[in-house]
Design a protein around this motif. Sequence first.
Motif, mmCIF file in Angstrom:
data_model
loop_
_atom_site.group_PDB
_atom_site.id
_atom_site.type_symbol
_atom_site.label_atom_id
_atom_site.label_comp_id
_atom_site.label_asym_id
_atom_site.label_seq_id
_atom_site.Cartn_x
_atom_site.Cartn_y
_atom_site.Cartn_z
ATOM 1 N N PHE A 99 66.493 35.705 0.903
ATOM 2 C CA PHE A 99 66.118 35.468 2.295
ATOM 3 C C PHE A 99 64.688 34.943 2.382
ATOM 4 C CE2 PHE A 99 64.054 36.808 6.229
ATOM 5 C CZ PHE A 99 64.919 36.277 7.184
ATOM 6 N N CYS A 100 63.776 35.564 1.650
ATOM 7 C CA CYS A 100 62.371 35.160 1.699
ATOM 8 C C CYS A 100 62.198 33.729 1.188
ATOM 9 C CB CYS A 100 61.506 36.123 0.895
ATOM 10 S SG CYS A 100 61.404 37.766 1.634
ATOM 11 N N ARG A 101 62.904 33.371 0.114
ATOM 12 C CA ARG A 101 62.805 32.006 -0.402
ATOM 13 C C ARG A 101 63.293 30.995 0.639
ATOM 14 N NH1 ARG A 101 66.231 31.604 -4.287
ATOM 15 N NH2 ARG A 101 66.692 33.754 -4.844
ATOM 16 N N GLN A 102 64.380 31.332 1.330
ATOM 17 C CA GLN A 102 64.873 30.456 2.404
ATOM 18 C C GLN A 102 63.846 30.360 3.532
ATOM 19 O OE1 GLN A 102 68.768 31.416 3.912
ATOM 20 N NE2 GLN A 102 69.797 30.959 1.990
ATOM 21 N N ALA A 103 63.235 31.488 3.858
ATOM 22 C CA ALA A 103 62.232 31.502 4.936
ATOM 23 C C ALA A 103 61.026 30.646 4.563
ATOM 24 C CB ALA A 103 61.799 32.936 5.233
ATOM 25 N N TYR A 104 60.537 30.766 3.340
ATOM 26 C CA TYR A 104 59.389 29.959 2.908
ATOM 27 C C TYR A 104 59.721 28.473 3.000
ATOM 28 C CZ TYR A 104 57.615 34.329 0.814
ATOM 29 O OH TYR A 104 57.174 35.606 0.601
ATOM 30 N N LEU A 123 50.456 29.980 0.853
ATOM 31 C CA LEU A 123 49.949 31.201 0.216
ATOM 32 C C LEU A 123 50.991 32.314 0.264
ATOM 33 C CD1 LEU A 123 46.317 31.160 1.648
ATOM 34 C CD2 LEU A 123 47.048 30.526 -0.654
ATOM 35 N N MET A 124 51.714 32.407 1.387
ATOM 36 C CA MET A 124 52.777 33.399 1.506
ATOM 37 C C MET A 124 53.810 33.198 0.398
ATOM 38 S SD MET A 124 53.413 33.407 5.639
ATOM 39 C CE MET A 124 54.853 34.481 5.547
ATOM 40 N N ALA A 125 54.200 31.942 0.198
ATOM 41 C CA ALA A 125 55.210 31.636 -0.821
ATOM 42 C C ALA A 125 54.662 31.879 -2.224
ATOM 43 C CB ALA A 125 55.673 30.195 -0.668
ATOM 44 N N LYS A 126 53.447 31.416 -2.464
ATOM 45 C CA LYS A 126 52.851 31.546 -3.809
ATOM 46 C C LYS A 126 52.739 33.008 -4.230
ATOM 47 C CE LYS A 126 48.679 30.427 -6.444
ATOM 48 N NZ LYS A 126 47.325 29.807 -6.400
ATOM 49 N N HIS A 127 52.326 33.867 -3.316
ATOM 50 C CA HIS A 127 52.095 35.278 -3.637
ATOM 51 C C HIS A 127 53.270 36.180 -3.255
ATOM 52 C CE1 HIS A 127 47.991 34.362 -4.755
ATOM 53 N NE2 HIS A 127 47.815 33.734 -3.594
ATOM 54 N N GLN A 131 58.134 39.561 0.174
ATOM 55 C CA GLN A 131 58.802 40.460 -0.775
ATOM 56 C C GLN A 131 57.928 41.653 -1.135
ATOM 57 O OE1 GLN A 131 58.650 37.069 -1.030
ATOM 58 N NE2 GLN A 131 60.192 36.264 -2.431
ATOM 59 N N SER A 132 56.613 41.455 -1.092
ATOM 60 C CA SER A 132 55.690 42.513 -1.519
ATOM 61 C C SER A 132 55.775 43.751 -0.632
ATOM 62 C CB SER A 132 54.254 41.995 -1.547
ATOM 63 O OG SER A 132 53.738 41.833 -0.230
ATOM 64 N N TYR A 133 56.272 43.583 0.603
ATOM 65 C CA TYR A 133 56.378 44.724 1.515
ATOM 66 C C TYR A 133 57.350 45.789 1.008
ATOM 67 C CZ TYR A 133 53.743 42.553 5.339
ATOM 68 O OH TYR A 133 52.752 42.016 6.112
ATOM 69 N N GLN A 134 58.185 45.430 0.052
ATOM 70 C CA GLN A 134 59.191 46.376 -0.438
ATOM 71 C C GLN A 134 58.562 47.563 -1.175
ATOM 72 O OE1 GLN A 134 62.228 44.615 -3.033
ATOM 73 N NE2 GLN A 134 63.756 45.486 -1.662
ATOM 74 N N LYS A 135 57.412 47.338 -1.757
ATOM 75 C CA LYS A 135 56.736 48.381 -2.538
ATOM 76 C C LYS A 135 55.549 48.949 -1.762
ATOM 77 C CE LYS A 135 59.275 47.568 -6.234
ATOM 78 N NZ LYS A 135 60.313 48.504 -6.646
ATOM 79 N N ARG A 136 55.242 50.183 -2.035
ATOM 80 C CA ARG A 136 54.094 50.832 -1.392
ATOM 81 C C ARG A 136 52.805 50.060 -1.671
ATOM 82 N NH1 ARG A 136 53.572 54.440 2.620
ATOM 83 N NH2 ARG A 136 55.504 55.347 1.853
ATOM 84 N N ALA A 137 52.665 49.537 -2.894
ATOM 85 C CA ALA A 137 51.463 48.765 -3.242
ATOM 86 C C ALA A 137 51.339 47.519 -2.373
ATOM 87 C CB ALA A 137 51.497 48.381 -4.721
ATOM 88 N N GLY A 138 52.465 46.892 -2.042
ATOM 89 C CA GLY A 138 52.453 45.719 -1.175
ATOM 90 C C GLY A 138 52.032 46.075 0.238
ATOM 91 N N LEU A 139 52.504 47.204 0.722
ATOM 92 C CA LEU A 139 52.083 47.687 2.042
ATOM 93 C C LEU A 139 50.586 47.953 2.048
ATOM 94 C CD1 LEU A 139 52.510 48.822 4.903
ATOM 95 C CD2 LEU A 139 53.203 50.997 3.834
ATOM 96 N N ASN A 140 50.094 48.599 1.015
ATOM 97 C CA ASN A 140 48.660 48.902 0.940
ATOM 98 C C ASN A 140 47.826 47.622 0.900
ATOM 99 O OD1 ASN A 140 49.428 51.565 0.884
ATOM 100 N ND2 ASN A 140 49.094 51.835 -1.313
ATOM 101 N N GLU A 141 48.320 46.614 0.180
ATOM 102 C CA GLU A 141 47.617 45.325 0.116
ATOM 103 C C GLU A 141 47.599 44.659 1.496
ATOM 104 O OE1 GLU A 141 45.468 42.119 -1.168
ATOM 105 O OE2 GLU A 141 45.803 44.020 -2.212
ATOM 106 N N ALA A 142 48.696 44.781 2.239
ATOM 107 C CA ALA A 142 48.762 44.216 3.587
ATOM 108 C C ALA A 142 47.744 44.899 4.499
ATOM 109 C CB ALA A 142 50.169 44.359 4.150
#
Length: 197
Positions: A99-104, A123-127, A131-142
């Motif tokens: 889904f994310c690849r289609q969105a990008y 930048l969204m696509a590159k990084h 998808q990063s929201y799936q992990k706690r670390a991705g949420l913390n980065e956001a």
Amino acid sequence: MNFLAHLHLADNSQTSLAGNLAGDFAKGDIAAYAKPLQQGIWLHRQIDQLTDDHEITRELIRQFPKKYQRIAPILADLAFDHMLARYWDEYHHLTLDAFCRQAYTDLAQNTGLPDKLAEMVPLMAKHQLLQSYQKRAGLNEAIYRVSKRFSKPELFTGADKTLKQMDIDIEIAFRTLYPQLMAYSRILSRKTPSEYL
């Protein structure tokens, strides 16, 4: 709701993904944007209003510690994206990555986006931001990225730990509210004012 949720609700309502995401960047009158973008921006604003005014959201905001009350709506938006990503398979037939690849791709192919969004898309696509929201670390980065847009980023200090402590309350709120937003988005797409069609 944050980026991932707005894209999912756009797909759910069969409206413009780019337009729904542009709602965070388009200010004031939207007549200069292409019609599909106008509809998406309008829908984004309606979803934000519904979310902000909903008693489930208000109750969740009240549960945040006093020191985070000012930024609690932002933290709730980010946490809801995390919940959607975490339980993605329950809400969409495609995998999160597909889904994310289609969105990008969709976002990259849209011209006439608000400048800040157009700059952000590569930048969204590159990084693999969504998808990063799936992990706690991705949420913390956001949370960290959002804090840098504030004149007082220290307001967000310790917010990651608070969201972790509130995980069950956030999940209950999300699972109760989000199916309603999915239904609302489909209904609202059919009620789009004629000037945005």
